[in-house]
Design a protein around this motif. Structure first.
Motif, PDB file in Angstrom:
ATOM      1  N   THR A 140       0.806  -1.227   0.000  1.00  0.00           N
ATOM      2  CA  THR A 140       0.000   0.000   0.000  1.00  0.00           C
ATOM      3  C   THR A 140       0.839   1.277   0.000  1.00  0.00           C
ATOM      4  N   PHE A 141       2.101   1.177   0.368  1.00  0.00           N
ATOM      5  CA  PHE A 141       2.942   2.367   0.477  1.00  0.00           C
ATOM      6  C   PHE A 141       3.018   3.169  -0.826  1.00  0.00           C
ATOM      7  N   PRO A 142       3.258   2.544  -1.991  1.00  0.00           N
ATOM      8  CA  PRO A 142       3.344   3.334  -3.226  1.00  0.00           C
ATOM      9  C   PRO A 142       2.073   4.145  -3.513  1.00  0.00           C
ATOM     10  N   LYS A 143       0.908   3.538  -3.314  1.00  0.00           N
ATOM     11  CA  LYS A 143      -0.337   4.248  -3.561  1.00  0.00           C
ATOM     12  C   LYS A 143      -0.520   5.379  -2.555  1.00  0.00           C
ATOM     13  N   ASN A 144      -0.173   5.117  -1.311  1.00  0.00           N
ATOM     14  CA  ASN A 144      -0.264   6.169  -0.290  1.00  0.00           C
ATOM     15  C   ASN A 144       0.678   7.329  -0.612  1.00  0.00           C
ATOM     16  N   LEU A 145       1.846   7.005  -1.153  1.00  0.00           N
ATOM     17  CA  LEU A 145       2.794   8.050  -1.538  1.00  0.00           C
ATOM     18  C   LEU A 145       2.226   8.905  -2.663  1.00  0.00           C
ATOM     19  N   GLN A 146       1.589   8.262  -3.640  1.00  0.00           N
ATOM     20  CA  GLN A 146       0.956   9.015  -4.719  1.00  0.00           C
ATOM     21  C   GLN A 146      -0.074   9.993  -4.180  1.00  0.00           C
ATOM     22  N   ASN A 147      -0.891   9.542  -3.257  1.00  0.00           N
ATOM     23  CA  ASN A 147      -1.903  10.410  -2.659  1.00  0.00           C
ATOM     24  C   ASN A 147      -1.257  11.556  -1.890  1.00  0.00           C
ATOM     25  N   THR A 148      -0.169  11.263  -1.193  1.00  0.00           N
ATOM     26  CA  THR A 148       0.526  12.298  -0.425  1.00  0.00           C
ATOM     27  C   THR A 148       1.105  13.369  -1.335  1.00  0.00           C
ATOM     28  N   LEU A 149       1.647  12.955  -2.485  1.00  0.00           N
ATOM     29  CA  LEU A 149       2.260  13.906  -3.413  1.00  0.00           C
ATOM     30  C   LEU A 149       1.248  14.853  -4.040  1.00  0.00           C
ATOM     31  N   LYS A 150      -0.029  14.522  -3.988  1.00  0.00           N
ATOM     32  CA  LYS A 150      -1.059  15.453  -4.464  1.00  0.00           C
ATOM     33  C   LYS A 150      -1.091  16.700  -3.597  1.00  0.00           C
ATOM     34  N   TYR A 151      -0.785  16.535  -2.333  1.00  0.00           N
ATOM     35  CA  TYR A 151      -0.823  17.638  -1.376  1.00  0.00           C
ATOM     36  C   TYR A 151       0.566  18.216  -1.092  1.00  0.00           C
ATOM     37  N   ILE A 152       1.598  17.377  -1.294  1.00  0.00           N
ATOM     38  CA  ILE A 152       2.979  17.838  -1.068  1.00  0.00           C
ATOM     39  C   ILE A 152       3.813  17.467  -2.297  1.00  0.00           C
ATOM     40  N   PRO A 153       3.624  18.164  -3.417  1.00  0.00           N
ATOM     41  CA  PRO A 153       4.327  17.771  -4.645  1.00  0.00           C
ATOM     42  C   PRO A 153       5.841  17.916  -4.571  1.00  0.00           C
TER      43      PRO A 153
END
Length: 227
Positions: A158-171
């Motif tokens: 799940t980490f890669p998908k969670n990272l993608q979501n995080t980068l939406k807010y912290i590019p």
């Protein structure tokens, strides 16, 4: 007298003209906007990582020296739990060193590596500091071995998908992994790099280095956070 007046008549217009040129040039110069950095260090103090601990502590201090006095630093220790031991300016090196030494003493009863919990806390910090105008950076120092409670470990599914979501807010979030075995680090790169590139982030925001390449990683970290 006439000669002095003549000279002033020639020199003054030249000075005025040059002054206008300087003013026009200066008005077109845009100074780079200063963006403070929040560096969040996750330091593995578990038994399996003891042989690398001193070098990792020195790396934390070395990276802190690269930061500005107006930046911010937080340090978490990672063992069977993950908790903050320092929250302050990165130029307070004595305070940072003291906090790490005090909270990294060997405890035979402490078994496990709560990397997943530590990263979760670090991302929460990064979101808050991003909202305050900081450029966040997370630096993981340790062997990345999964030990102890499963719910506190990194879930690589799940980490890669969670990272993608995080980068939406912290590019502009950068992730640095240091000191793990090269095979483990290659696994991290293969798992996380697609998530970064698919999020239109830069490959340079993922910094990975084994013990032998930490010096190179230090320079990459400095570039990634704009220092």
């Amino acid at each position: 007298m006439f000669r002095r007046a003549l000279m002033l008549g020639i020199i003054l217009p030249v000075i005025v003209y040059v002054g206008k040129l300087v003013a026009v040039w200066a008005s077109g110069v845009q100074l780079g906007e200063f963006r403070p950095v929040c560096a969040i260090f996750l330091l593995d103090v578990s038994a399996s990582n003891r042989n690398l601990l001193y070098k990792e502590q020195q790396t934390v201090l070395r990276l802190a020296k690269r930061l500005d006095s107006e930046d911010h630093a937080r340090i978490y220790v990672v063992t069977q739990d993950a908790y903050e031991i320092y929250d302050g300016f990165p130029n307070k090196l004595v305070a940072m060193r003291t906090a790490m030494e005090k909270n990294s003493k060997f405890d035979a009863n402490a078994y496990g590596t709560a990397y997943g919990l530590a990263i979760k806390k670090a991302v929460g910090d990064a979101l808050r500091y991003k909202a305050e105008g900081y450029t966040p950076a997370i630096v993981v120092l340790g062997d990345l071995e999964n030990e102890g409670a499963v719910d506190k470990q990194i879930n690589w599914n799940t980490f890669p998908k969670n990272l993608q979501n995080t980068l939406k807010y912290i590019p502009d979030l950068s992730l640095t992994f240091l000191y793990a075995h090269p095979q483990k680090l290659d696994f991290v790169r293969q798992a996380l790099l697609p998530a970064i590139t698919d999020s239109n982030a830069k490959e340079s925001q993922l910094i990975i280095a084994s013990e032998e390449n930490v010096d190179i990683a230090t320079r990459k970290f400095t570039a990634a956070v704009g220092r």
